[in-house]
Design an enzyme around this catalytic site. Structure first.
Site, mmCIF file in Angstrom:
data_model
loop_
_atom_site.group_PDB
_atom_site.id
_atom_site.type_symbol
_atom_site.label_atom_id
_atom_site.label_comp_id
_atom_site.label_asym_id
_atom_site.label_seq_id
_atom_site.Cartn_x
_atom_site.Cartn_y
_atom_site.Cartn_z
ATOM 1 N N HIS A 13 6.641 -1.203 3.497
ATOM 2 C CA HIS A 13 6.411 -2.585 3.918
ATOM 3 C C HIS A 13 5.665 -3.348 2.839
ATOM 4 O O HIS A 13 4.864 -2.778 2.097
ATOM 5 C CB HIS A 13 5.654 -2.656 5.248
ATOM 6 C CG HIS A 13 4.375 -1.877 5.268
ATOM 7 N ND1 HIS A 13 4.337 -0.519 5.458
ATOM 8 C CD2 HIS A 13 3.080 -2.270 5.138
ATOM 9 C CE1 HIS A 13 3.086 -0.111 5.438
ATOM 10 N NE2 HIS A 13 2.297 -1.157 5.246
ATOM 11 N N GLN A 44 -2.199 3.582 2.579
ATOM 12 C CA GLN A 44 -1.066 3.290 3.454
ATOM 13 C C GLN A 44 -1.319 3.948 4.808
ATOM 14 O O GLN A 44 -1.722 5.113 4.868
ATOM 15 C CB GLN A 44 0.217 3.841 2.832
ATOM 16 C CG GLN A 44 1.471 3.512 3.625
ATOM 17 C CD GLN A 44 2.750 3.992 2.940
ATOM 18 O OE1 GLN A 44 2.713 4.629 1.886
ATOM 19 N NE2 GLN A 44 3.879 3.676 3.536
ATOM 20 N N ASN A 85 0.854 -1.183 0.000
ATOM 21 C CA ASN A 85 0.000 0.000 0.000
ATOM 22 C C ASN A 85 0.892 1.236 0.000
ATOM 23 O O ASN A 85 1.793 1.355 0.839
ATOM 24 C CB ASN A 85 -0.898 -0.004 1.238
ATOM 25 C CG ASN A 85 -1.888 -1.144 1.222
ATOM 26 O OD1 ASN A 85 -2.355 -1.552 0.171
ATOM 27 N ND2 ASN A 85 -2.196 -1.675 2.393
HETATM 28 P P1 AMP Z 1 -0.689 -0.362 5.691
HETATM 29 O O1 AMP Z 1 -2.157 -0.059 5.807
HETATM 30 O O2 AMP Z 1 -0.303 -1.000 4.406
HETATM 31 O O3 AMP Z 1 0.160 0.849 6.037
HETATM 32 O O4 AMP Z 1 -0.420 -1.487 6.757
HETATM 33 C C1 AMP Z 1 0.092 -1.286 8.029
HETATM 34 C C2 AMP Z 1 -0.023 -2.614 8.737
HETATM 35 O O5 AMP Z 1 0.790 -2.563 9.886
HETATM 36 C C3 AMP Z 1 -1.434 -2.961 9.203
HETATM 37 O O6 AMP Z 1 -1.813 -4.208 8.601
HETATM 38 C C4 AMP Z 1 -1.296 -3.066 10.725
HETATM 39 O O7 AMP Z 1 -2.088 -4.106 11.252
HETATM 40 C C5 AMP Z 1 0.177 -3.327 10.883
HETATM 41 N N1 AMP Z 1 0.773 -2.892 12.142
HETATM 42 C C6 AMP Z 1 0.666 -1.680 12.728
HETATM 43 N N2 AMP Z 1 1.396 -1.641 13.856
HETATM 44 C C7 AMP Z 1 1.982 -2.857 13.981
HETATM 45 C C8 AMP Z 1 2.857 -3.439 14.943
HETATM 46 N N3 AMP Z 1 3.315 -2.773 16.008
HETATM 47 N N4 AMP Z 1 3.259 -4.726 14.745
HETATM 48 C C9 AMP Z 1 2.820 -5.419 13.679
HETATM 49 N N5 AMP Z 1 2.017 -4.920 12.736
HETATM 50 C C10 AMP Z 1 1.584 -3.661 12.891
#
Ligand code: AMP
Ligand code: ZN
Length: 115
Positions: free
Chosen positions: A98, A92, A85
């Site tokens: 990521h 995002q 994303n």
């Molecule tokens: P995005 O929407 O692509 O930015 O995805 C961010 C992702 O990070 C989401 O799926 C969240 O569930 C995940 N996330 C946020 N904080 C953490 C954390 N501390 N450890 C693991 N995953 C996380």
């Protein structure tokens, strides 16, 4: 980036369920899994997202780690999907580059616009 949660995970400053790690990248379980396997793969160095002028060699190392993580998660043969994303329209939420690695079930085909 002092306030970036994924930088903190990369530097082991906050806990995460680490699946794989080398000098350049780290993979850990998503806190809020959307599929039976939902692992995040990031470069240890901070980049906001794919539009952040990333070193090509590092990009290669990041993508090379995808099948390694898939194998460790047991989904290399069954298949999986990767998503990065990017920016506002990409929805995002964490601005540290990521790759979502999703699998463990047959995923929906639809990738259309949000409601
Ligand atoms: P995005 O929407 O692509 O930015 O995805 C961010 C992702 O990070 C989401 O799926 C969240 O569930 C995940 N996330 C946020 N904080 C953490 C954390 N501390 N450890 C693991 N995953 C996380
Ligand atoms: Zn970061």
């Amino acid at each position: 980036m002092t306030d970036c949660i994924f930088c903190k995970i990369a530097h082991h400053e906050i806990p995460a369920q680490v699946v794989y790690e080398n000098d350049d990248v780290i993979a850990f379980e998503d806190l809020n899994p959307q599929t039976p396997v939902h692992t995040l793969l990031i470069p240890k160095r901070h980049y906001d997202n794919l539009s952040d002028d990333i070193d090509e060699a590092l990009l290669g190392k990041l993508f090379a780690a995808v099948p390694t993580v898939a194998r460790l998660k047991g989904i290399e043969q069954s298949g999986y999907r990767i998503i990065a994303n990017t920016g506002a329209h990409g929805r995002q939420t964490v601005y540290h580059l990521h790759i979502h690695i999703l699998g463990g079930t047959s995923l929906p085909i639809s990738m259309g616009p949000a409601d």
